[in-house]
Scaffold this motif. Structure first.
Motif, mmCIF file in Angstrom:
data_model
loop_
_atom_site.group_PDB
_atom_site.id
_atom_site.type_symbol
_atom_site.label_atom_id
_atom_site.label_comp_id
_atom_site.label_asym_id
_atom_site.label_seq_id
_atom_site.Cartn_x
_atom_site.Cartn_y
_atom_site.Cartn_z
ATOM 1 N N ASP A 47 0.811 -1.219 0.000
ATOM 2 C CA ASP A 47 0.000 0.000 0.000
ATOM 3 C C ASP A 47 0.848 1.274 0.000
ATOM 4 O OD1 ASP A 47 1.054 -0.079 2.536
ATOM 5 O OD2 ASP A 47 -0.869 -0.018 3.594
ATOM 6 N N ILE A 68 -3.158 0.439 -4.817
ATOM 7 C CA ILE A 68 -3.592 -0.303 -3.628
ATOM 8 C C ILE A 68 -3.714 0.634 -2.427
ATOM 9 C CG2 ILE A 68 -2.957 -2.088 -1.968
ATOM 10 C CD1 ILE A 68 -3.954 -3.178 -4.610
ATOM 11 N N SER A 72 -7.246 1.218 -0.497
ATOM 12 C CA SER A 72 -7.275 0.538 0.808
ATOM 13 C C SER A 72 -7.272 1.509 1.986
ATOM 14 C CB SER A 72 -6.092 -0.422 0.927
ATOM 15 O OG SER A 72 -4.866 0.283 0.956
ATOM 16 N N LEU A 78 -6.025 -0.994 5.479
ATOM 17 C CA LEU A 78 -6.640 -2.293 5.226
ATOM 18 C C LEU A 78 -5.622 -3.424 5.107
ATOM 19 C CD1 LEU A 78 -9.231 -3.863 4.741
ATOM 20 C CD2 LEU A 78 -9.036 -3.303 2.302
ATOM 21 N N THR A 79 -4.482 -3.157 4.457
ATOM 22 C CA THR A 79 -3.503 -4.232 4.272
ATOM 23 C C THR A 79 -2.819 -4.628 5.579
ATOM 24 O OG1 THR A 79 -1.693 -2.706 3.759
ATOM 25 C CG2 THR A 79 -3.042 -3.484 1.914
ATOM 26 N N GLY A 84 -7.312 -7.607 5.875
ATOM 27 C CA GLY A 84 -6.316 -7.575 4.814
ATOM 28 C C GLY A 84 -5.453 -8.827 4.796
#
Length: 229
Positions: A47, A68, A72, A78-79, A84
Motif C-alpha cells: 500500500d 492499492i 485501501s 486495510l492491508t 487484509g
C-alpha cells in the motif's frame, strides 16, 4: 517495524520456526517455506509506493502500490488489518487452486514473482538479476507444482508477522479496519519505538539475526539436514 529488511528477516525467522517446530517440514520444503514467508512478510506494504515491493519491478509495481494504497485507505490501513491478512491468504489459496488453466498459471506466477522479488529486494538482493531470479523461481514453482501447497500458509504467516512487527512501533496497526480506526500496539507507550530508529536497528534486527542463527544451529543439531556437528 516498517523497514523492509526487518520485515523480511522477521518473516524468514518465523517461517523457519514454523517449518521446524509446527509443520516439521523436510529440508527442501523448509527452505521454500522460509523463503516464501520472508517475501510475504513484505507484502502488506504493497500500500506504499516507496516500499520494498514497490521498487521490485519499477514503475509497474510503483503504480500498483499507489493504486492499492488509494483504494485501501492509505498506508497501514486495510492491508495491515485482520481483513487484509485474510484477503492476502485467500488470494494465495485461490491462485494455487486455479493454477491449471493458462490464466490461472499467469496469475499465480505473477503473485509468486512479487513475493519472491520483494523478499530479495528487502534483503538487499536487488537489481535485474534478482528480478529474473524471482520470475524464474515463480515460473518453476507454477509449472512443476513445487512448494505450492505451502504458499497460502506462508502468506498467512508472513503477513501476520509483518503486522505483529508493526504493532511494536508507536503507530501500531488498525486490526479491525475498516470497522474501527483504532491502532493496536503490542508494547506500552514508553517501550514502543518509531520505525527506522535505534531500537529497531540496534535491538530488533540483531535479535532477529540471532534467532535465525539459533534456528539454523538447532536444525543441524536435530540432523534435519543430515549434518554432523
Amino acid at each position: 517495524m516498517c523497514l523492509g529488511h526487518t520485515h523480511a528477516i522477521s518473516g524468514l525467522v518465523t517461517g523457519a520456526a514454523v517449518g521446524l517446530y509446527v509443520t516439521h517440514l523436510p529440508p527442501p520444503q523448509l527452505a521454500i517455506f522460509a523463503g516464501l514467508t520472508a517475501g510475504a512478510a513484505v507484502l502488506p506494504d504493497i500500500d506504499h509506493p516507496d516500499s520494498s515491493l514497490a521498487h521490485c519491478f519499477g514503475f509497474l509495481t510503483k503504480g500498483f502500490a499507489w493504486l492499492i494504497g488509494t483504494v485501501s485507505g492509505g498506508h497501514r490501513h486495510l492491508t495491515h488489518a485482520i481483513l487484509g491478512v485474510g484477503g492476502f491468504t485467500a488470494l494465495a489459496a485461490l491462485a494455487v487452486r486455479h493454477r491449471h488453466g493458462t490464466a490461472g498459471q499467469i496469475g499465480l506466477a505473477v503473485f509468486l514473482a512479487l513475493i519472491l522479488a520483494s523478499g530479495l529486494y528487502a534483503l538487499q538482493v536487488g537489481g535485474h538479476g534478482a528480478d529474473l531470479l524471482a520470475v524464474a523461481g515463480a515460473v518453476a514453482m507454477t509449472l512443476t507444482g513445487t512448494g505450492l501447497p505451502l504458499v497460502a500458509t506462508a502468506v498467512l504467516v508472513g503477513c501476520g508477522t509483518h503486522v505483529a512487527g508493526d504493532m511494536l512501533t508507536d503507530e501500531g496497526c488498525p486490526l479491525l479496519y475498516p470497522f474501527s480506526r483504532y491502532h493496536f500496539r503490542l508494547l506500552p507507550g514508553p517501550l514502543a519505538f518509531t520505525t527506522g530508529t535505534r531500537p529497531e536497528l540496534w535491538l530488533v534486527d540483531p535479535a532477529l539475526v540471532a534467532g535465525l542463527g539459533y534456528l539454523a544451529y538447532h536444525a543441524f543439531v536435530l540432523k534435519i539436514f543430515n549434518v554432523k556437528l
